[in-house]
Design a protein around this motif. Structure first.
Motif, short mmCIF file in Angstrom:
data_model
loop_
_atom_site.label_atom_id
_atom_site.label_comp_id
_atom_site.label_asym_id
_atom_site.label_seq_id
_atom_site.Cartn_x
_atom_site.Cartn_y
_atom_site.Cartn_z
N PRO A 197 8.59 -38.80 7.74
CA PRO A 197 7.73 -37.27 7.35
C PRO A 197 8.56 -36.41 7.56
N GLU A 198 9.63 -35.73 6.71
CA GLU A 198 9.54 -34.60 6.98
C GLU A 198 9.53 -33.50 7.92
N ASN A 199 8.31 -33.51 8.17
CA ASN A 199 7.98 -32.43 8.99
C ASN A 199 8.54 -30.63 8.84
N LEU A 200 8.81 -30.43 7.81
CA LEU A 200 9.05 -29.28 7.49
C LEU A 200 8.32 -28.15 8.10
N ALA A 201 7.81 -26.78 8.52
CA ALA A 201 7.27 -26.32 9.61
C ALA A 201 7.94 -24.94 9.23
N ARG A 202 7.77 -24.06 7.91
CA ARG A 202 8.49 -22.82 8.04
C ARG A 202 7.90 -21.76 8.24
N LEU A 203 8.03 -20.44 8.42
CA LEU A 203 7.45 -18.78 9.18
C LEU A 203 8.42 -17.81 8.76
N ASN A 204 7.60 -17.11 7.64
CA ASN A 204 8.29 -15.99 6.96
C ASN A 204 7.69 -14.79 7.42
N GLY A 205 8.55 -13.48 7.06
CA GLY A 205 7.58 -12.79 7.51
C GLY A 205 8.97 -11.40 6.89
N LEU A 206 7.84 -10.22 5.82
CA LEU A 206 8.59 -8.60 5.45
C LEU A 206 7.87 -7.86 5.91
N LEU A 207 8.34 -7.01 6.32
CA LEU A 207 8.39 -5.01 6.16
C LEU A 207 9.43 -4.65 5.29
N ARG A 208 9.57 -3.83 4.47
CA ARG A 208 9.80 -2.67 3.47
C ARG A 208 9.30 -1.48 3.24
N LEU A 209 9.58 -0.88 4.01
CA LEU A 209 9.33 0.44 4.00
C LEU A 209 10.04 1.50 2.71
N PRO A 268 0.53 -1.31 -0.10
CA PRO A 268 -0.02 -0.14 0.23
C PRO A 268 0.34 1.19 -0.21
N ASP A 269 0.71 1.56 -0.58
CA ASP A 269 0.86 3.65 -0.53
C ASP A 269 1.00 4.48 0.91
N LEU A 270 1.85 5.24 1.27
CA LEU A 270 1.43 5.82 2.91
C LEU A 270 2.14 6.87 2.23
N ASP A 271 0.90 8.26 1.62
CA ASP A 271 1.61 9.22 1.82
C ASP A 271 2.47 9.00 0.63
N GLY A 272 3.12 8.36 0.09
CA GLY A 272 3.93 8.68 -1.05
C GLY A 272 5.09 7.63 -0.99
N ARG A 273 4.88 6.93 0.51
CA ARG A 273 5.95 6.24 0.64
C ARG A 273 5.60 4.47 0.50
N ASN A 274 5.87 3.63 0.29
CA ASN A 274 5.50 2.47 -0.20
C ASN A 274 5.88 1.73 0.88
N LEU A 275 4.89 0.53 1.52
CA LEU A 275 5.00 -0.46 2.49
C LEU A 275 4.41 -1.75 1.64
N LEU A 276 5.38 -2.63 1.24
CA LEU A 276 5.75 -3.92 1.38
C LEU A 276 5.44 -5.04 2.39
N TYR A 277 4.61 -5.35 2.12
CA TYR A 277 4.79 -6.26 3.09
C TYR A 277 4.70 -7.95 2.69
N ALA A 278 4.84 -9.04 3.66
CA ALA A 278 4.66 -10.13 2.97
C ALA A 278 4.40 -11.69 3.84
N LEU A 279 3.73 -12.55 4.01
CA LEU A 279 3.89 -13.25 5.40
C LEU A 279 3.29 -14.72 4.41
N GLU A 280 5.00 -15.31 4.68
CA GLU A 280 4.36 -17.36 4.15
C GLU A 280 4.33 -17.97 5.58
N TRP A 281 4.00 -18.65 4.62
CA TRP A 281 4.57 -20.05 5.63
C TRP A 281 3.87 -21.73 4.89
N THR A 282 5.27 -22.12 4.99
CA THR A 282 5.30 -23.59 4.30
C THR A 282 5.75 -24.45 5.21
N ALA A 283 4.44 -25.81 4.62
CA ALA A 283 5.03 -27.08 5.28
C ALA A 283 4.57 -27.74 4.33
N ASN A 284 6.02 -29.98 4.71
CA ASN A 284 6.38 -30.36 3.90
C ASN A 284 6.71 -31.60 4.44
#
Length: 719
Positions: free
Chosen positions: A233-245, A210-226
């Motif tokens: 069973p690998e029982n992989l559990a991965r949690l990943n987050g990002l905020l970039r202004l 989203p645009d924040l008064d001329g600035r961009n806030l990139l956000y992402a939230l990822e979750w992976t299991a396998n």
């Protein structure tokens, strides 16, 4: 630090280097410093691009008239968008000739292969994401450990890559090459994506900007299991987050990014082929059900860049908090039998790493003239400090430690100064002269007092490139460059063997050389003479002062003999229509130990070294309803022992992807990985291990299979 201060620092270092240098080196240093410190730049706005040929999906992709070598380039998001991927790090396979594989669970760093190297987990290939280094020196599992599991492929805007040690702004771990990955600052639209696949694969991704008064806030939230195809069973559990202004662009703007990632998994490590052949375990079976690990990475980074007709200044700062606990068992009963005469606990070992990383990079390029010719002059400094609170190796059983081999605290600091001058001497001739000086300091506090101590080292790396052309949209390159990789800080102060599994326990050992020199040569040509087709051909050679060899029973690497690698690479990128991208690349290489010592080992082949690779693929996107991607990768056979009497088998995998746009930013896609269900290995090693019931150790191939054919379905919804 001001530009003038940077120049003064470079001058002081250059002066000290001149005192001990030969005549040729003195001339080179004087040339580089003179170019970098020339006053009174004419404001020409930099070197003009001559007959620039744009190939591909972005304005910086495949440029003739800008590249410093035939084997450097930029990968755009367009190339990645419809490419089927098994793992996040396979983004690096867009680099021609690079192979990504795995010998353990998918929470652990991948194995990388390039230019005749088994790069282990990243020893001689430098990777950066959002300006932050990924490679970790003095790591618990391997020098230069490069874990890219936190990468989110959908956010990658571009990746710049360079092969060989020819760039002055890249230092440690870049003998074979380097890659810099950057994310989008602004997405076209926010989206939510859900992926479901066979064998328990699940992934969710939420992202927007989203645009924040001329600035961009990139956000992402990822979750992976396998769980994967594994008997355990690998029982992989991965949690990943990002905020970039961010605000502005990459050239004129700034960004601040916070990232957080954690993962846990069970691992099915490589197993003896003889156990599979005897029916003791299945192809996806294991011999230690408690192998695996958990890891965590969080970071805060900031970038600023300002560019105008006079020059370009950029600054990058970062802080990283990282931890890893890894339990592995590669030899099963071999060490337990030697220590206790039985196999009650097995050979599992625990590697632990706790560290904080701080760094600052500053560079300034001035656009001007030298002797009346257009020129760019660059000065830069890179500072990094790794505060490693704990880097440990211990013996364990079912993830319970029972014997510490070593437990160290390490402070490792480095500073790199570099200068580069690029001059357009003639319409058909330009040169790039660079000089880099790196200084390292190691402070090791070991659990064994005799292995504590301090060490320091420095290394100077000159660079030279000559570029001829273009003629008929074809350019010719000659490159010479010196580079290096650092060795584990613990090895620089170790004087007694700390490993009770070793017959030489507590015997004297020789400390390793802190910094190992590499020297590379390359001749190349880049052409776009055929409309829509961009081709690059290169002949190269690389000499390395000391090879790092994988040690199976420790899961680590040790210094070995000097080596020489040489090869040929041919990369092609074709856009016959605006909707279709076709690429193909072939790489052939030869890796041999050099000097007299290898004769005692029975041969000169570097075990595991990449010899042949080929990849080809196509993506289709007419910006209508349908999209498609198809990818073939050939991973050639490799010598597994020095005398070449044991070799791995080749593998060939095909991945496919088909997508359909539903409208309003929504789409549905299907990926089929290992389309033809090939029963091949992801990786092979040859070493000694001992299974329960075996009277003595047995040398043999240990393998980790490629995964079975897998179907994944993704739904992306725009909002």
């Amino acid at each position: 630090m001001s530009v003038s201060a940077l120049g003064s620092s470079a001058l002081r270092i250059g002066g000290s280097l001149l005192c001990g240098a030969g005549l040729g080196a003195r001339v080179f240093v004087v040339l580089a410093l003179a170019g970098c410190l020339t006053p009174g730049w004419a404001l020409a706005g930099g070197i003009p691009t001559l007959e620039t040929v744009v190939v591909g999906g972005g304005s910086e992709e495949g440029l003739i008239g800008l590249a410093g070598a035939a084997t450097e380039g930029t990968v755009s998001a367009r190339q990645l968008e419809h490419r089927p991927l098994l793992r996040p790090a396979e983004v690096l396979e867009l680099i021609p000739g690079l192979i990504v594989s795995q010998h353990s669970g998918d929470g652990k760093a991948n194995q990388y292969y390039l230019r005749g190297f088994n790069l282990d987990h990243g020893t001689d290939f430098s990777t950066r994401v959002l300006g932050m280094p990924v490679n970790l020196p003095t790591h618990a599992h391997g020098q230069g450990y490069s874990d890219l599991q936190f990468l989110i492929p959908e956010l990658v805007e571009r990746m710049q890559y360079r092969k060989g040690p020819y760039a002055a702004d890249v230092g440690d771990f870049a003998a074979a090459g380097s890659a810099t990955i950057d994310y989008f600052r602004k997405l076209e639209a926010p989206f939510a994506q859900v992926t479901l696949g066979e064998r328990g694969y699940r992934r969710g991704l939420l992202a927007g900007s989203p645009d924040l008064d001329g600035r961009n806030l990139l956000y992402a939230l990822e979750w992976t299991a396998n769980d994967g195809p594994w008997a355990l069973p690998e029982n992989l559990a991965r949690l990943n987050g990002l905020l970039r202004l961010s605000q502005g662009s990459r050239d004129n703007g700034w960004s601040v990014a916070a990232m957080a990632y954690r993962a846990r998994w069970n691992a099915t490590d490589q197993v003896p082929q003889r156990a599979i052949d005897a029916g003791q375990i299945g192809r996806f079976g294991n011999l230690n059900a408690t192998d695996g690990g958990h890891t965590r990475r969080s970071s805060l980074s900031g970038e600023w860049s300002g560019r105008d007709a006079r020059g370009w200044t950029r600054l990058n700062a970062y802080a990283i908090d990282y931890s890893l606990d890894l339990w592995s068992d590669f030899s099963f009963c071999l060490n337990d039998m030697a220590l206790t005469g039985s196999c009650q606990r097995g050979d599992q070992f625990h590697q632990a790493d706790r560290r904080k990383v701080y760094g600052l990079d500053v560079a300034h390029s001035g656009f001007g003239a030298l002797a009346g010719r257009p020129a760019d002059f660059t000065l830069g400094v890179q500072v990094r400090h790794d505060s490693i609170d704990r880097v440990a190796l211990g013996l364990s059983s079912a993830r319970q430690d029972y014997l510490a081999i070593r437990n160290d605290k390490v402070a490792q600091s480095s500073i790199g100064l570099f200068g580069e001058a690029q001059v357009q001497w003639h319409d058909k001739l330009r040169s790039i002269v660079g000089l880099r000086s790196d200084h390292y300091h190691f402070d090791v506090d070991s659990s064994l007092a005799q292995n504590s101590g301090k060490a320091q080292d420095h290394i100077t790396s000159p660079k030279l490139a000559l570029i001829l052309g273009p003629w008929a949209k074809t350019e010719y390159y000659a490159n010479l460059g010196f580079g290096f990789h650092s060795n584990d800080a613990r090895g620089t102060t170790t004087r007694l063997n700390p490993d009770p599994r070793d017959p030489g326990y507590l015997s004297p050992v020789r400390p390793v050389t802190p910094l190992v020199r590499a020297r590379g040569y390359e001749l190349g040509v880049r052409s776009a003479i055929v409309p829509g087709l961009h081709s690059a051909l290169a002949l190269w050679r690389l000499d390395l002062g000391s090879e790092l060899v994988f040690v199976g029973d420790a899961g680590s690497t040790e210094p070995s003999f000097p080596s020489r690698r040489s090869g040929i690479e041919w990369a092609n990128y074709w856009t016959p229509t605006p909707a279709l991208i076709v690429d193909a690349d072939l790489a052939l290489s030869r890796a041999r130990y050099t000097g007299a010592a290898p004769a005692l080992a029975g041969g000169r082949h570097v075990p595991g070294a990449l010899e042949k690779s080929f990849s080809a693929g196509a993506t289709y996107d007419s910006h209508a309803r349908w999209t498609a991607g198809l990818r073939l990768r050939y991973f050639g056979p490799r010598a597994l022992v020095e005398d070449n009497t044991v070799r791995s088998r080749a593998s060939m995998l095909v991945n496919a992807r088909l997508g359909y746009r539903l409208g309003s930013g929504s789409s549905l896609s299907v990926e089929v990985l290992n389309l033809f269900d090939r029963r091949v290995s992801d990786i092979d090693y040859y070493y000694a291990s001992q299974l329960r019931g075996e009277a003595r150790p047995v040398e043999g191939i240990h393998t980790h299979p490629a995964e079975l054919r897998s179907l994944r379905v993704s739904l992306r919804v725009g909002y």
